[in-house]
Design a protein around this motif. Structure first.
Motif, PDB file in Angstrom:
ATOM      1  N   LEU A 183      -6.652   6.303   2.313  1.00 55.33           N
ATOM      2  CA  LEU A 183      -5.899   5.178   2.865  1.00 55.33           C
ATOM      3  C   LEU A 183      -5.601   5.375   4.348  1.00 55.33           C
ATOM      4  CD1 LEU A 183      -3.399   4.202   0.042  1.00 55.33           C
ATOM      5  CD2 LEU A 183      -5.223   2.802   1.008  1.00 55.33           C
ATOM      6  N   LEU A 184      -5.240   6.581   4.728  1.00 54.91           N
ATOM      7  CA  LEU A 184      -4.967   6.844   6.136  1.00 54.91           C
ATOM      8  C   LEU A 184      -6.220   6.602   6.973  1.00 54.91           C
ATOM      9  CD1 LEU A 184      -3.045   7.805   8.364  1.00 54.91           C
ATOM     10  CD2 LEU A 184      -3.777  10.148   7.854  1.00 54.91           C
ATOM     11  N   VAL A 196      -6.757   3.471   9.841  1.00 56.14           N
ATOM     12  CA  VAL A 196      -6.325   4.087  11.098  1.00 56.14           C
ATOM     13  C   VAL A 196      -6.401   3.109  12.274  1.00 56.14           C
ATOM     14  CG1 VAL A 196      -8.533   5.132  11.823  1.00 56.14           C
ATOM     15  CG2 VAL A 196      -6.363   6.264  12.358  1.00 56.14           C
ATOM     16  N   SER A 197      -7.312   2.151  12.243  1.00 53.27           N
ATOM     17  CA  SER A 197      -7.443   1.205  13.358  1.00 53.27           C
ATOM     18  C   SER A 197      -6.559  -0.039  13.194  1.00 53.27           C
ATOM     19  CB  SER A 197      -8.898   0.772  13.509  1.00 53.27           C
ATOM     20  OG  SER A 197      -9.309   0.065  12.355  1.00 53.27           O
ATOM     21  N   LEU A 198      -5.790  -0.104  12.111  1.00 55.81           N
ATOM     22  CA  LEU A 198      -4.951  -1.271  11.849  1.00 55.81           C
ATOM     23  C   LEU A 198      -3.500  -0.987  12.208  1.00 55.81           C
ATOM     24  CD1 LEU A 198      -6.394  -2.148   8.339  1.00 55.81           C
ATOM     25  CD2 LEU A 198      -7.132  -3.035  10.549  1.00 55.81           C
ATOM     26  N   ARG A 199      -2.716  -2.037  12.319  1.00 58.54           N
ATOM     27  CA  ARG A 199      -1.292  -1.903  12.629  1.00 58.54           C
ATOM     28  C   ARG A 199      -0.501  -1.839  11.317  1.00 58.54           C
ATOM     29  NH1 ARG A 199      -3.663  -5.332  16.243  1.00 58.54           N
ATOM     30  NH2 ARG A 199      -3.389  -7.075  14.850  1.00 58.54           N
ATOM     31  N   LEU A 200      -0.485  -0.643  10.726  1.00 56.50           N
ATOM     32  CA  LEU A 200       0.233  -0.409   9.471  1.00 56.50           C
ATOM     33  C   LEU A 200       1.150   0.791   9.647  1.00 56.50           C
ATOM     34  CD1 LEU A 200      -2.785  -0.828   7.035  1.00 56.50           C
ATOM     35  CD2 LEU A 200      -1.015  -2.504   7.533  1.00 56.50           C
ATOM     36  N   LEU A 214       0.826  -1.206   0.000  1.00 58.22           N
ATOM     37  CA  LEU A 214       0.000   0.000   0.000  1.00 58.22           C
ATOM     38  C   LEU A 214       0.862   1.258   0.000  1.00 58.22           C
ATOM     39  CD1 LEU A 214      -2.891  -1.135   2.338  1.00 58.22           C
ATOM     40  CD2 LEU A 214      -3.145  -0.367  -0.030  1.00 58.22           C
ATOM     41  N   CYS A 215       2.023   1.203   0.645  1.00 60.51           N
ATOM     42  CA  CYS A 215       2.948   2.351   0.603  1.00 60.51           C
ATOM     43  C   CYS A 215       3.378   2.652  -0.823  1.00 60.51           C
ATOM     44  CB  CYS A 215       4.172   2.083   1.471  1.00 60.51           C
ATOM     45  SG  CYS A 215       3.873   2.405   3.203  1.00 60.51           S
ATOM     46  N   ARG A 216       3.617   1.614  -1.601  1.00 63.38           N
ATOM     47  CA  ARG A 216       4.022   1.813  -2.994  1.00 63.38           C
ATOM     48  C   ARG A 216       2.879   2.401  -3.830  1.00 63.38           C
ATOM     49  NH1 ARG A 216       6.669  -3.236  -2.061  1.00 63.38           N
ATOM     50  NH2 ARG A 216       5.036  -4.363  -3.144  1.00 63.38           N
ATOM     51  N   MET A 217       1.634   2.183  -3.409  1.00 58.84           N
ATOM     52  CA  MET A 217       0.473   2.682  -4.145  1.00 58.84           C
ATOM     53  C   MET A 217       0.037   4.073  -3.676  1.00 58.84           C
ATOM     54  SD  MET A 217      -1.795  -0.802  -4.303  1.00 58.84           S
ATOM     55  CE  MET A 217      -2.834  -0.350  -5.681  1.00 58.84           C
ATOM     56  N   LEU A 218       0.664   4.584  -2.641  1.00 62.19           N
ATOM     57  CA  LEU A 218       0.276   5.845  -2.028  1.00 62.19           C
ATOM     58  C   LEU A 218       0.480   7.020  -2.976  1.00 62.19           C
ATOM     59  CD1 LEU A 218      -0.703   6.824   0.772  1.00 62.19           C
ATOM     60  CD2 LEU A 218       1.680   7.155   1.379  1.00 62.19           C
ATOM     61  N   SER A 219      -0.511   7.902  -3.043  1.00 59.33           N
ATOM     62  CA  SER A 219      -0.414   9.100  -3.883  1.00 59.33           C
ATOM     63  C   SER A 219      -1.179  10.240  -3.216  1.00 59.33           C
ATOM     64  CB  SER A 219      -1.014   8.826  -5.270  1.00 59.33           C
ATOM     65  OG  SER A 219      -2.418   8.698  -5.182  1.00 59.33           O
ATOM     66  N   ILE A 220      -1.019  11.422  -3.766  1.00 53.66           N
ATOM     67  CA  ILE A 220      -1.765  12.575  -3.244  1.00 53.66           C
ATOM     68  C   ILE A 220      -3.262  12.303  -3.323  1.00 53.66           C
ATOM     69  CG2 ILE A 220      -2.346  14.997  -3.692  1.00 53.66           C
ATOM     70  CD1 ILE A 220       0.549  15.419  -4.554  1.00 53.66           C
ATOM     71  N   ASP A 221      -3.690  11.621  -4.362  1.00 50.54           N
ATOM     72  CA  ASP A 221      -5.123  11.377  -4.574  1.00 50.54           C
ATOM     73  C   ASP A 221      -5.731  10.394  -3.569  1.00 50.54           C
ATOM     74  OD1 ASP A 221      -5.159  13.087  -6.782  1.00 50.54           O
ATOM     75  OD2 ASP A 221      -4.540  11.465  -8.125  1.00 50.54           O
ATOM     76  N   ASN A 222      -4.926   9.456  -3.042  1.00 50.17           N
ATOM     77  CA  ASN A 222      -5.517   8.450  -2.157  1.00 50.17           C
ATOM     78  C   ASN A 222      -4.972   8.472  -0.727  1.00 50.17           C
ATOM     79  OD1 ASN A 222      -3.013   7.133  -2.204  1.00 50.17           O
ATOM     80  ND2 ASN A 222      -3.679   5.583  -3.669  1.00 50.17           N
ATOM     81  N   ALA A 223      -4.078   9.387  -0.407  1.00 41.97           N
ATOM     82  CA  ALA A 223      -3.430   9.391   0.907  1.00 41.97           C
ATOM     83  C   ALA A 223      -4.425   9.547   2.051  1.00 41.97           C
ATOM     84  CB  ALA A 223      -2.369  10.494   0.977  1.00 41.97           C
ATOM     85  N   VAL A 224      -5.356  10.469   1.921  1.00 48.08           N
ATOM     86  CA  VAL A 224      -6.336  10.694   2.990  1.00 48.08           C
ATOM     87  C   VAL A 224      -7.210   9.462   3.162  1.00 48.08           C
ATOM     88  CG1 VAL A 224      -8.328  12.066   3.720  1.00 48.08           C
ATOM     89  CG2 VAL A 224      -6.334  13.186   2.696  1.00 48.08           C
ATOM     90  N   LEU A 242       2.652   2.518   6.310  1.00 42.12           N
ATOM     91  CA  LEU A 242       1.657   3.218   5.507  1.00 42.12           C
ATOM     92  C   LEU A 242       1.172   4.474   6.221  1.00 42.12           C
ATOM     93  CD1 LEU A 242      -0.275   3.459   3.090  1.00 42.12           C
ATOM     94  CD2 LEU A 242      -1.895   2.087   4.406  1.00 42.12           C
ATOM     95  N   GLN A 243       0.873   4.358   7.490  1.00 38.76           N
ATOM     96  CA  GLN A 243       0.335   5.507   8.213  1.00 38.76           C
ATOM     97  C   GLN A 243       1.354   6.636   8.303  1.00 38.76           C
ATOM     98  OE1 GLN A 243      -1.068   3.365  11.626  1.00 38.76           O
ATOM     99  NE2 GLN A 243      -2.942   2.757  10.587  1.00 38.76           N
ATOM    100  N   ALA A 244       2.603   6.314   8.560  1.00 38.64           N
ATOM    101  CA  ALA A 244       3.640   7.344   8.615  1.00 38.64           C
ATOM    102  C   ALA A 244       3.838   7.974   7.228  1.00 38.64           C
ATOM    103  CB  ALA A 244       4.956   6.763   9.127  1.00 38.64           C
ATOM    104  N   SER A 245       3.862   7.152   6.194  1.00 39.59           N
ATOM    105  CA  SER A 245       4.058   7.672   4.835  1.00 39.59           C
ATOM    106  C   SER A 245       2.874   8.530   4.394  1.00 39.59           C
ATOM    107  CB  SER A 245       4.253   6.523   3.844  1.00 39.59           C
ATOM    108  OG  SER A 245       5.424   5.806   4.140  1.00 39.59           O
TER     109      SER A 245
END
Length: 194
Positions: A131-132, A136-140, A119-129, A143-146
């Protein structure tokens, strides 16, 4: 946790001995899958506890039928194939988010970590919010820091999209705004140096 060749061969030849009934939102009847107890217990701490010696009198263990509520049958299929040693066949960020939620629920730490990296590799400005918020309730942690960093670094652009402020709770928004301020200060300091 990588599976060895012998383990994959065993998993591919062992006979299914458990029926999984998959209830999905909006479905009239549950879908069923025939699965291998040894696969479930080897790759999931929750299934291992369910079928372990202390829980052998549980109705699921005794009957050989497990009833699960899942977002989609395809998500369960993707997770089970990973359990058997195949790569995750998810394509979209939504598919990966669904997989990681199920993996987290069934305590599959290796799959959760794999999804975190992907998911970190798929992260973009369009999906960051999105995905975060959806994780938020998972142990990621990666991804959450990125996602938080990407949002902070692109706060003005993301805030202009209009959906950001409406979706984020006040505490998280305050933290990201602080990170945005710190990110701007770092960027200004770097600009001054060059």
């Amino acid at each position: 946790m990588a599976l060895g060749v012998d383990t994959r061969r065993y998993f591919s030849t062992a006979l299914p001995d458990v029926t999984v009934e998959l209830s999905t939102p909006g479905a009239d009847a549950p879908a069923t899958r025939q699965v291998q107890r040894c696969v479930l217990t080897a790759r999931s701490d929750k299934f291992a506890a369910m079928f372990g010696p202390r829980m052998s009198d549980m109705k699921e263990a005794a009957a050989g039928v497990i009833k699960l509520s899942v977002d989609s049958v395809q998500t369960f299929d993707r997770v089970y194939e990973f359990m058997r040693g195949a790569p995750v066949s998810a394509k979209s960020t939504q598919d990966w988010s669904d997989v990681v939620k199920l993996a987290d629920e069934y305590l599959m730490t290796s799959l959760v970590a794999h999804c975190d990296r992907h998911l970190c590799r798929m992260l973009s400005i369009d999906n960051a919010v999105e995905l975060l918020l959806s994780t938020v309730s998972l142990r990621l942690p990666q991804l959450q820091a990125s996602a938080r960093q990407l949002i902070a670094e692109n706060f003005e652009v993301i805030a202009q999209q209009g959906v950001f402020v409406d979706k984020v709770d006040a505490g998280l928004l305050r933290d990201i705004v602080r990170e945005f301020g710190a990110s701007r200060k770092r960027k200004a300091a770097l600009d001054e140096e060059s």
